[in-house]
Write a protein that holds these residues in place. Structure first.
Motif, PDB file in Angstrom:
ATOM      1  N   THR A  95      -1.786  35.566  66.540  1.00 47.63           N
ATOM      2  CA  THR A  95      -0.768  35.537  67.595  1.00 47.63           C
ATOM      3  C   THR A  95       0.618  35.879  67.072  1.00 47.63           C
ATOM      4  OG1 THR A  95      -2.015  33.825  68.778  1.00 47.63           O
ATOM      5  CG2 THR A  95       0.297  34.134  69.396  1.00 47.63           C
ATOM      6  N   PHE A 106       6.239  34.105  72.761  1.00 48.82           N
ATOM      7  CA  PHE A 106       5.033  34.898  72.996  1.00 48.82           C
ATOM      8  C   PHE A 106       5.298  36.342  73.413  1.00 48.82           C
ATOM      9  CE2 PHE A 106       3.474  30.503  73.500  1.00 48.82           C
ATOM     10  CZ  PHE A 106       2.444  30.533  72.558  1.00 48.82           C
ATOM     11  N   SER A 107       6.475  36.628  73.968  1.00 45.09           N
ATOM     12  CA  SER A 107       6.745  38.010  74.372  1.00 45.09           C
ATOM     13  C   SER A 107       7.446  38.800  73.279  1.00 45.09           C
ATOM     14  CB  SER A 107       7.595  38.037  75.644  1.00 45.09           C
ATOM     15  OG  SER A 107       8.896  37.521  75.399  1.00 45.09           O
ATOM     16  N   ASN A 165       8.024  37.314  69.952  1.00 44.21           N
ATOM     17  CA  ASN A 165       7.633  36.790  68.648  1.00 44.21           C
ATOM     18  C   ASN A 165       8.843  36.599  67.745  1.00 44.21           C
ATOM     19  OD1 ASN A 165       5.812  35.796  66.728  1.00 44.21           O
ATOM     20  ND2 ASN A 165       5.434  37.818  65.831  1.00 44.21           N
TER      21      ASN A 165
END
Length: 439
Positions: free
Chosen positions: A9, A71-72, A74
């Motif tokens: 991730t 999350f978009s 990082n």
């Protein structure tokens, strides 16, 4: 979540970091910006908003926006309702202009939608690039001075005076004033010693000292933990929408937009440079995703009931500790949500403990003044007008307007008009028309 998922991730190995490093970095960043959990509701409370509801909105919006950043984009950046922007909300828009806090939230909501639109189109970056560096730095420094004045006023160290407008309080022995002075001394010592989380630790220590002084009262049956989340401000912005049409809200929305533009871009570039994230052209990759996190955070925060959400320069603290990916931001978000469990403890904190924090934050923001070229009067004068007008007019918006009017004018008369971006001329004319016709 196992290490494999974390690696896939956040690409930890690619960024030269580890889970342990990212967790420590996240804790460090949270400690340096956690003061906003207390300070933001204290400021917005002055605008008539319920403390508990604003605190919940502050925490949830911070976690929401920070997770989007994680999350978009990082990136190891934390987001929360911004200092300066909350002061503009409370003291300029609500108290100064007389709008309801619901209408101010509506203005923030509209500015959030504008942020989203101009971020998607790329216009947001273009606007910021048009603003000269000296004015960007002046906005930060001016807000710092403005916030410090508010802190001294809230601490009652500085009071109103008929003869001199303001003056030093002659009764420094008052328990509240004395506690604020003690708090300012504690935070100053901690900052000088470079203790991580100095502001938050200072607020806690000052609050504890306030108990034997009688400033902090603990009721019988007090419990330090609670899962109750007050969201009575949720959706309140809709009540203020009709009021938007009764005031010169365009100026307010523009001011919200400008301040957030300068604050966010400056923070992203500054912290990105510190972490070695900038490309060879000095640009930040995935800046669009980072700006979108800020935009969505602002919109969501206004719905919950708080002022503009922005990227925090305190993220630098975590980056110094080695934070390089969105995992750092995830840790920050989790810690924000966990803080809801100790909300009763937060409610014990007196204004005498949070007011010194505003002064310290003001000191940190004033650092931007060193990047202004005071040897060039065409840069120094507009910057000074921006900085001076914010505390003297008790309005961030007036400071921004003063700078954008002065900059193109002095450049023109100095024969440097070709150095000014056309957009600055347009903005300068618009602000002049605003004053001429009292828009």
């Amino acid at each position: 979540m196992d290490k494999g998922i974390l690696e896939r991730t956040f690409k930890l190995e690619e960024h030269g970091t580890t889970v342990k490093t990212e967790v420590i970095a996240g804790l460090t960043t949270f400690m340096t910006m956690a003061y906003i959990i207390i300070v933001n509701p204290m400021i917005l409370q002055d605008a008539g908003m319920p403390f508990e509801a604003v605190m919940a909105a502050t925490v949830i919006s911070a976690a929401f926006a920070t997770l989007i950043m994680a999350f978009s984009a990082n990136y190891p950046f934390g987001l929360a309702p911004g200092m300066g922007l909350n002061a503009f909300f409370a003291y300029t828009v609500v108290i100064g202009m007389g709008l309801s806090w619901q209408a101010a939230l509506a203005a923030v909501f509209v500015s959030g939608l504008i942020f989203i639109l101009i971020t998607v189109t790329g216009l947001r970056t273009m606007i910021v690039n048009a603003i000269p560096t000296s004015l960007k730095m002046a906005v930060s420094a001016g807000i710092g001075l403005f916030i410090a004045l508010i802190g001294l006023k809230n601490a009652e160290i500085i009071v109103a005076d008929e003869g001199t407008l303001i003056a030093l309080n002659e009764n420094l022995g008052d328990p509240n004033v004395l506690l604020a002075l003690i708090g300012l001394l504690i935070m100053g010592i901690l900052m000088a010693k470079k203790v991580k989380g100095s502001i938050l630790i200072g607020i806690i220590i000052t609050t504890i000292i306030g108990i034997p002084m009688g400033v902090v009262e603990i009721q019988e049956g007090f419990s330090p933990f609670s899962l109750t989340v007050d969201l009575q401000t949720f959706g309140a912005f809709t009540e203020g929408i009709p009021e938007l049409f009764n005031f010169g809200m365009l100026n307010i929305i523009i001011a919200f937009t400008f301040v957030d533009l300068f604050d966010t871009i400056g923070t992203l570039i500054g912290t990105g440079a510190r972490a070695g994230m900038l490309d060879e052209d000095g640009n930040l990759p995935k800046a669009g995703q980072a700006l979108m996190a800020d935009s969505l955070g602002t919109t969501f925060g206004s719905i919950l009931g708080t002022s503009t959400v922005t990227t925090y320069v305190e993220s630098t603290a975590g980056i110094v500790e080695g934070g390089r990916t969105g995992l750092t931001a995830v840790v920050v978000a989790i810690l924000f949500l966990a803080s809801l469990l100790i909300s009763p403890l937060v409610l014990l904190v007196p204004e005498a403990a949070t007011a010194p924090a505003l002064v310290v934050v003001g000191v940190l923001m004033m650092g931007a003044i060193t990047d202004i070229d005071f040897e060039d009067f065409t840069e120094a004068f507009p910057a000074f007008m921006t900085i001076a007008m914010m505390p003297f007019a008790f309005s961030i918006a007036e400071g921004i307007a003063a700078g954008l009017i002065a900059y193109p004018l002095v450049k023109l008369v100095a024969g440097k008009g070709d150095k000014v971006h056309p957009l600055i001329y347009i903005l300068g004319v618009l602000f002049i028309l605003r004053y001429a016709f009292m828009l």
